[in-house]
Structures are given as structure tokens and as C-alpha cells.
Design a protein around this motif. Structure first.
Motif, PDB file in Angstrom:
ATOM      1  N   LEU A 100     -32.721  25.124  -9.796  1.00 16.27           N
ATOM      2  CA  LEU A 100     -33.707  26.203  -9.897  1.00 16.27           C
ATOM      3  C   LEU A 100     -33.608  26.916 -11.240  1.00 16.27           C
ATOM      4  CD1 LEU A 100     -33.464  27.735  -6.304  1.00 16.27           C
ATOM      5  CD2 LEU A 100     -35.395  26.458  -7.254  1.00 16.27           C
ATOM      6  N   GLU A 101     -32.387  27.152 -11.701  1.00 22.46           N
ATOM      7  CA  GLU A 101     -32.203  27.822 -12.992  1.00 22.46           C
ATOM      8  C   GLU A 101     -32.813  27.005 -14.128  1.00 22.46           C
ATOM      9  OE1 GLU A 101     -28.012  28.353 -13.205  1.00 22.46           O
ATOM     10  OE2 GLU A 101     -28.014  30.192 -12.002  1.00 22.46           O
ATOM     11  N   ARG A 102     -32.593  25.686 -14.098  1.00 23.51           N
ATOM     12  CA  ARG A 102     -33.160  24.828 -15.141  1.00 23.51           C
ATOM     13  C   ARG A 102     -34.681  24.850 -15.097  1.00 23.51           C
ATOM     14  NH1 ARG A 102     -29.072  21.328 -13.374  1.00 23.51           N
ATOM     15  NH2 ARG A 102     -30.601  20.069 -12.234  1.00 23.51           N
ATOM     16  N   GLU A 103     -35.229  24.822 -13.890  1.00 23.57           N
ATOM     17  CA  GLU A 103     -36.682  24.774 -13.766  1.00 23.57           C
ATOM     18  C   GLU A 103     -37.322  26.069 -14.223  1.00 23.57           C
ATOM     19  OE1 GLU A 103     -39.774  22.264 -13.244  1.00 23.57           O
ATOM     20  OE2 GLU A 103     -37.630  21.828 -12.977  1.00 23.57           O
ATOM     21  N   MET A 104     -36.681  27.181 -13.968  1.00 32.89           N
ATOM     22  CA  MET A 104     -37.267  28.472 -14.311  1.00 32.89           C
ATOM     23  C   MET A 104     -37.276  28.746 -15.813  1.00 32.89           C
ATOM     24  SD  MET A 104     -36.426  31.059 -11.193  1.00 32.89           S
ATOM     25  CE  MET A 104     -34.664  30.932 -11.355  1.00 32.89           C
ATOM     26  N   GLN A 105     -36.510  27.980 -16.547  1.00 29.89           N
ATOM     27  CA  GLN A 105     -36.566  28.100 -18.002  1.00 29.89           C
ATOM     28  C   GLN A 105     -37.936  27.702 -18.540  1.00 29.89           C
ATOM     29  OE1 GLN A 105     -33.361  25.735 -19.551  1.00 29.89           O
ATOM     30  NE2 GLN A 105     -31.758  27.009 -18.649  1.00 29.89           N
ATOM     31  N   HIS A 106     -38.668  26.900 -17.753  1.00 32.97           N
ATOM     32  CA  HIS A 106     -39.984  26.424 -18.179  1.00 32.97           C
ATOM     33  C   HIS A 106     -41.111  27.128 -17.424  1.00 32.97           C
ATOM     34  CE1 HIS A 106     -37.685  23.292 -20.149  1.00 32.97           C
ATOM     35  NE2 HIS A 106     -37.133  22.970 -18.993  1.00 32.97           N
ATOM     36  N   ALA A 107     -40.777  28.226 -16.708  1.00 31.78           N
ATOM     37  CA  ALA A 107     -41.787  28.950 -15.927  1.00 31.78           C
ATOM     38  C   ALA A 107     -41.944  30.352 -16.503  1.00 31.78           C
ATOM     39  CB  ALA A 107     -41.390  29.007 -14.463  1.00 31.78           C
ATOM     40  N   PRO A 108     -42.964  30.577 -17.324  1.00 34.38           N
ATOM     41  CA  PRO A 108     -43.129  31.898 -17.967  1.00 34.38           C
ATOM     42  C   PRO A 108     -43.169  33.040 -16.956  1.00 34.38           C
ATOM     43  CG  PRO A 108     -44.622  30.285 -18.948  1.00 34.38           C
ATOM     44  CD  PRO A 108     -43.999  29.624 -17.750  1.00 34.38           C
ATOM     45  N   ALA A 109     -43.760  32.804 -15.792  1.00 29.85           N
ATOM     46  CA  ALA A 109     -43.891  33.886 -14.802  1.00 29.85           C
ATOM     47  C   ALA A 109     -42.541  34.340 -14.269  1.00 29.85           C
ATOM     48  CB  ALA A 109     -44.765  33.425 -13.636  1.00 29.85           C
ATOM     49  N   LEU A 110     -41.511  33.503 -14.461  1.00 26.91           N
ATOM     50  CA  LEU A 110     -40.190  33.821 -13.935  1.00 26.91           C
ATOM     51  C   LEU A 110     -39.205  34.209 -15.030  1.00 26.91           C
ATOM     52  CD1 LEU A 110     -39.943  30.950 -11.313  1.00 26.91           C
ATOM     53  CD2 LEU A 110     -40.368  33.346 -10.852  1.00 26.91           C
ATOM     54  N   ALA A 111     -39.719  34.410 -16.233  1.00 28.97           N
ATOM     55  CA  ALA A 111     -38.855  34.760 -17.346  1.00 28.97           C
ATOM     56  C   ALA A 111     -38.099  36.056 -17.028  1.00 28.97           C
ATOM     57  CB  ALA A 111     -39.685  34.942 -18.616  1.00 28.97           C
ATOM     58  N   GLY A 112     -36.799  36.021 -17.221  1.00 29.45           N
ATOM     59  CA  GLY A 112     -35.976  37.205 -16.992  1.00 29.45           C
ATOM     60  C   GLY A 112     -35.519  37.371 -15.567  1.00 29.45           C
ATOM     61  N   LEU A 113     -35.948  36.509 -14.665  1.00 31.06           N
ATOM     62  CA  LEU A 113     -35.551  36.647 -13.266  1.00 31.06           C
ATOM     63  C   LEU A 113     -34.071  36.325 -13.087  1.00 31.06           C
ATOM     64  CD1 LEU A 113     -36.454  37.230 -10.372  1.00 31.06           C
ATOM     65  CD2 LEU A 113     -37.087  34.850 -10.137  1.00 31.06           C
TER      66      LEU A 113
END
Length: 246
Positions: A230-243
Motif C-alpha cells: 500500500l505504501e508503494r502504491e500511494m507514492q503514485h496516488a496524488p490524492a493520498l499524498a502525505g497520508l
């Protein structure tokens, strides 16, 4: 407004209720909200009829869940739950919900290559118990408890029929990555697990020591793999930046 948590919707395996994922809430970080999905006919929904049609159940769940999904989400399913999670992802997209950030498929062959036609025939109570012993996930004292088995066997019978009634429907790959988990001593072969790769944009496979219920035997390692993915995937999800805290 950016989301503060990532929902992880978890689908149970045959015969199980949502409680099998209860401990995950204490083991995953605060930015993940574990949301076990209770299927009709068990747990808090024990007064509802059981399903034996997996596609119909996925559509039914999508109708319930779609109005509650206002942020990126991920799906996890083990065994029968993996097939339901896969079908739920498609059913949610048919309702206009974006694809999951990530789909975790655990403990079963890819939909396109699996063959569970034997499960289409109803099984006796003793045959169901023998199947549970073979999977090595149910203590013998539980199998010997007549009252507990009286509650469990109808659910298990319906779920085995649901596995047998599953029919693969070729569709365009899901626009998300798949992370496949398998047990080294489980029935699903590496080739059958790799076939999940055709169902998403890409596919990662992790193999853990253990049989069919490796998600319990190797819980800490499984949850670490889920968190890292999940951490790796969220690096490419702008909406989740900083989560995720750095």
C-alpha cells in the motif's frame, strides 16, 4: 479534501465471517482503516439468506458499498474472498466507482484458470468436515462440537456451492495493480497464481510458508507485505499524498 485514512475492504473465506479480520485493525498503521465485509447469512447478518451465486452476491455488495466509498480504497480477499473481491471491484466500477487503488488476491488460483466444478454438488456433513481437516485450519475440538458445527456447516455448504458456481467472465483488466499472496504448501500452484497477472495493470506475487491458512499462521509477515504494498502504491496516488507518515 484529501482523505485521512485508506479503507481496506476485506472479504472472508468460505465458512468465515467478518471477524477473521478483526485483529488486523490493531496490527496495521492508523492510516489504514480495516473494513471487514460481513456476508449475508453469517455473523451480524445471520438472519439473512445465504448466497450461492457469486456474481449476484458481488452485485448485491456493490449496491450496498458504493454509496459509502468517497475516497480511494483497497480490496483484500482470501480464497473464496479473493474471487468475491475481484468481482466486487468490477461490480463497483459498473456503478461508477473508481477501481481500487490495489487488489490483494490471496490463497486461490486466478479466476481464468481455476476449476472447482466438484463443488457444484451438495456435500454431506462428513464430507464438509473432511474438507476442513484437509485444509488444516479448523481445530479438532471445533469439528467435534455438534452445536458449533450445526451453525457452521450450512454456511460452509453454501460457500462451497458458490465456489462451484463461479464462472469466469473475460473482461478488460482492472486499471489497478494486483498483489497476489500464496502459501508454499497450499494447493494453488505458482503458475495458477501468476495467471492473476492478466486481470490488472501489473501483478506482484508473495509466497509465504504454510498451507491454505497462511494468512493466520504468518499473520505478521502477511500484514507487513500488505502495508508495504500500500505504501508503494500511494507514492503514485496524488490524492493520498502525505497520508503515510515519512
Amino acid at each position: 479534501m484529501a482523505p485521512t485514512r485508506l479503507p481496506l475492504l476485506c472479504l472472508p473465506y468460505s465458512g468465515a465471517s467478518a471477524t477473521v479480520y478483526a485483529r488486523w485493525r490493531r496490527s496495521l498503521p492508523d492510516w489504514v482503516t480495516v473494513k471487514p465485509i460481513e456476508l449475508p447469512g453469517r455473523g451480524e447478518r445471520s438472519d439473512e439468506p445465504l448466497w450461492t451465486d457469486p456474481h449476484g452476491l458481488a452485485a448485491f455488495l456493490a449496491a450496498e458499498i458504493a454509496p459509502t466509498l468517497s475516497a480511494p480504497y483497497a480490496l483484500f480477499g482470501h480464497s473464496l474472498g479473493a474471487l468475491l473481491a475481484f468481482e466486487l471491484a468490477h461490480a463497483l466500477m459498473e456503478r461508477g466507482v473508481p477501481a481500487p487503488l490495489l487488489l490483494f488476491a490471496s490463497g486461490t488460483e486466478a479466476p481464468a484458470v481455476r476449476d472447482d466444478t466438484a463443488s457444484r454438488q451438495p456435500r454431506s456433513d462428513e464430507a464438509l468436515k473432511a474438507e476442513l481437516r484437509d485444509l488444516q485450519g479448523t481445530p479438532e475440538e471445533v469439528l467435534a462440537d455438534a452445536d458449533l458445527m450445526r451453525l457452521t456447516l450450512p454456511v460452509l455448504r453454501a460457500d462451497f456451492l458458490m465456489c462451484g458456481h463461479y464462472a469466469y467472465r473475460p473482461r478488460p483488466p482492472l486499471p489497478c495493480r494486483l498483489h497476489v499472496l500464496g502459501g508454499r504448501q497450499d494447493r494453488a500452484s505458482r503458475v495458477a497464481l501468476e495467471a492473476w497477472g492478466r486481470e490488472g495493470t501489473s501483478c506482484t506475487i508473495d509466497i509465504f510458508e504454510g498451507g491454505h491458512f497462511f494468512i493466520h499462521d504468518q499473520r505478521a509477515s502477511v500484514l507487513q507485505a500488505i502495508q508495504s504494498s500500500l505504501e508503494r502504491e500511494m507514492q503514485h496516488a496524488p490524492a493520498l499524498a502525505g497520508l503515510v507518515p515519512t
